[in-house]
Design a protein around this motif. Structure first.
Motif, PDB file in Angstrom:
ATOM      1  N   GLY A 121     -10.075  13.650  -4.834  1.00 13.79           N
ATOM      2  CA  GLY A 121      -9.619  15.025  -4.767  1.00 13.79           C
ATOM      3  C   GLY A 121     -10.618  16.026  -5.307  1.00 13.79           C
ATOM      4  N   VAL A 122     -11.839  15.578  -5.575  1.00 15.98           N
ATOM      5  CA  VAL A 122     -12.885  16.435  -6.134  1.00 15.98           C
ATOM      6  C   VAL A 122     -13.958  16.660  -5.078  1.00 15.98           C
ATOM      7  CG1 VAL A 122     -14.696  16.594  -7.861  1.00 15.98           C
ATOM      8  CG2 VAL A 122     -12.462  15.674  -8.503  1.00 15.98           C
ATOM      9  N   HIS A 123     -14.353  17.912  -4.880  1.00 17.96           N
ATOM     10  CA  HIS A 123     -15.462  18.217  -3.978  1.00 17.96           C
ATOM     11  C   HIS A 123     -16.715  18.464  -4.798  1.00 17.96           C
ATOM     12  CE1 HIS A 123     -17.674  19.690  -0.514  1.00 17.96           C
ATOM     13  NE2 HIS A 123     -18.112  20.676  -1.283  1.00 17.96           N
ATOM     14  N   LEU A 124     -17.798  17.782  -4.443  1.00 20.35           N
ATOM     15  CA  LEU A 124     -19.063  17.932  -5.140  1.00 20.35           C
ATOM     16  C   LEU A 124     -20.143  18.395  -4.175  1.00 20.35           C
ATOM     17  CD1 LEU A 124     -19.098  14.719  -7.378  1.00 20.35           C
ATOM     18  CD2 LEU A 124     -18.244  17.000  -7.945  1.00 20.35           C
ATOM     19  N   ASP A 125     -20.932  19.346  -4.627  1.00 17.56           N
ATOM     20  CA  ASP A 125     -22.053  19.889  -3.859  1.00 17.56           C
ATOM     21  C   ASP A 125     -23.324  19.416  -4.548  1.00 17.56           C
ATOM     22  OD1 ASP A 125     -23.780  21.408  -2.343  1.00 17.56           O
ATOM     23  OD2 ASP A 125     -23.434  23.242  -3.499  1.00 17.56           O
ATOM     24  N   MET A 126     -23.948  18.372  -4.014  1.00 18.18           N
ATOM     25  CA  MET A 126     -25.036  17.682  -4.690  1.00 18.18           C
ATOM     26  C   MET A 126     -26.352  17.844  -3.945  1.00 18.18           C
ATOM     27  SD  MET A 126     -23.095  16.210  -7.065  1.00 18.18           S
ATOM     28  CE  MET A 126     -23.504  14.592  -7.729  1.00 18.18           C
TER      29      MET A 126
END
Length: 202
Positions: free
Chosen positions: A26-31
């Motif tokens: 449920g976590v969005h990460l912009d890596m």
């Protein structure tokens, strides 16, 4: 192999950075990722299995991402438990740089350091970890892996837990047996797509 991700200072330049968006738990990460680190094009299957199968982390405590790479585990922990004190350690300078950059991009606060320096600090300051999540670098060899796990698992708190992901065909079951022989409570908690999720306690 100057660009091998086990090197302390692999050759890499800023123009090798590539964006990678990911959603997990449920976590969005912009890596951003780089060729100089493990799994340089996508979230590897082992780390993904660990992130999906490990239980919900506590809201607070001191956590460790052992072998942080570009930071998917530690930054996910930071999103799930923003009040926790999270350490991200690796031997690869590029990995540490990327983890710092990715933490900033995703508004997560981490302590990021070389593994040896972090181990020395934790030992000297009496730091105990309530949670360790790790996709350990199996390919460094059995003896090096055993030394690494012995050093860091000794810093688990009395009620702490470590959750490791290891491929079945790279010795996951023999690692569980070895951990048990060292006096740890080690068990296979889950199996997923050829990986063992291993729970370790005192």
């Amino acid at each position: 192999m100057t660009k091998h991700y086990f090197s302390n200072s692999p050759v890499a330049t800023a123009d090798e950075l590539r964006p990678l968006a990911m959603d997990v738990r449920g976590v969005h990460l912009d890596m951003v990722v780089s060729d100089a680190v493990f799994s340089s094009h996508k979230l590897d299957l082992g780390t993904k299995a660990l992130l999906l199968e490990a239980p919900e982390p506590p809201e607070t405590g001191t956590f460790l991402d052992l072998g942080c790479g570009w930071g998917p585990i530690s930054i996910t922990l930071g999103k799930l438990s923003p009040q926790a004190n999270i350490w991200a350690v690796d031997i690869n300078q590029r990995a540490l740089d990327l983890t710092r950059k990715n933490a900033k991009r995703n508004h997560v606060k981490l302590f990021v350091e070389f593994a040896d320096k972090a181990l020395e600090r934790a030992t000297n300051e009496g730091v105990k970890f309530d949670l360790i999540w790790s996709n350990p670098p199996i390919r460094i060899g059995k003896l090096a892996l055993q030394e690494m796990l012995t050093n860091w698992l000794s810093l688990l708190s009395d009620t702490g837990e470590a959750w490791l992901v290891v491929a079945r065909n790279l010795g996951a079951d023999s690692l569980i047996k070895w951990l048990g022989e060292q006096g740890w409570q080690a068990e296979k908690a889950h199996s997923k797509k050829g990986y063992r999720i291993i729970r370790v306690r005192r």
